[in-house]
Design an enzyme around this catalytic site. Structure first.
Site, short mmCIF file in Angstrom:
data_model
loop_
_atom_site.label_atom_id
_atom_site.label_comp_id
_atom_site.label_asym_id
_atom_site.label_seq_id
_atom_site.Cartn_x
_atom_site.Cartn_y
_atom_site.Cartn_z
N ASP A 160 70.46 -5.53 66.62
CA ASP A 160 70.30 -4.28 65.87
C ASP A 160 70.66 -3.12 66.79
OD1 ASP A 160 69.51 -2.06 64.33
OD2 ASP A 160 67.79 -3.14 63.49
N ARG B 71 71.20 0.09 65.61
CA ARG B 71 70.98 1.38 64.95
C ARG B 71 70.22 2.33 65.87
NH1 ARG B 71 68.67 -1.14 59.48
NH2 ARG B 71 67.76 -2.49 61.08
#
Length: 143
Positions: free
Chosen positions: A115, A117
């Site tokens: 991830d 983000r």
């Protein structure tokens, strides 16, 4: 698709030049207990209604919940496609998922982070809007 009527404010990131938007409903000027959804851009789910994710329905449900509450903010963070790995890598991950890999493992198999983000832009947007306390909707507003 409808989540009601919102004011839209655009923001340009000083870090990477990506534009994000805040969809603001009602009077949030008190800055207190503002319902917030931070939504990561998902072209395949938000626009094309991909069966591989529920991003589009999550976004719509969040907008509907804010509409029902009468006030709140939905921040749409762009540049976050595929947990931040980008559209091309996300499509490659889809192919790996077809072979049985889950999302995280497919990203790792591509040499990408599970991830990637980044949410600092959302914090800056909330500060600019004067939000001091919030009620954050999860990545699954149904729960």
């Amino acid at each position: 698709r409808s989540g009601g009527t919102f004011d839209i404010v655009s923001y340009m990131s000083d870090v990477d030049g990506i534009e994000h938007v805040a969809m603001v409903k009602g009077d949030i000027s008190s800055g207190e207990d503002v319902m917030i959804r931070v939504h990561s851009e998902c072209l395949t789910g938000d626009i094309f209604a991909s069966a591989r994710c529920d991003c589009g329905p999550q976004l719509q449900q969040a907008l509907q919940r804010i509409e029902a509450k009468g006030r709140g903010v939905c921040i749409y963070l762009r540049g976050q496609e595929g947990r931040g790995i980008g559209l091309g890598h996300k499509l490659q991950a889809y192919n790996l998922q077809d072979m049985g890999r889950d999302t995280v493992q497919a990203n790792l198999d591509l040499g990408m982070p599970a991830d990637a983000r980044e949410y600092s832009a959302a914090a800056h947007i909330l500060r600019d809007l004067g939000v001091r306390s919030l009620k954050l909707m999860t990545n699954n507003p149904a729960s």
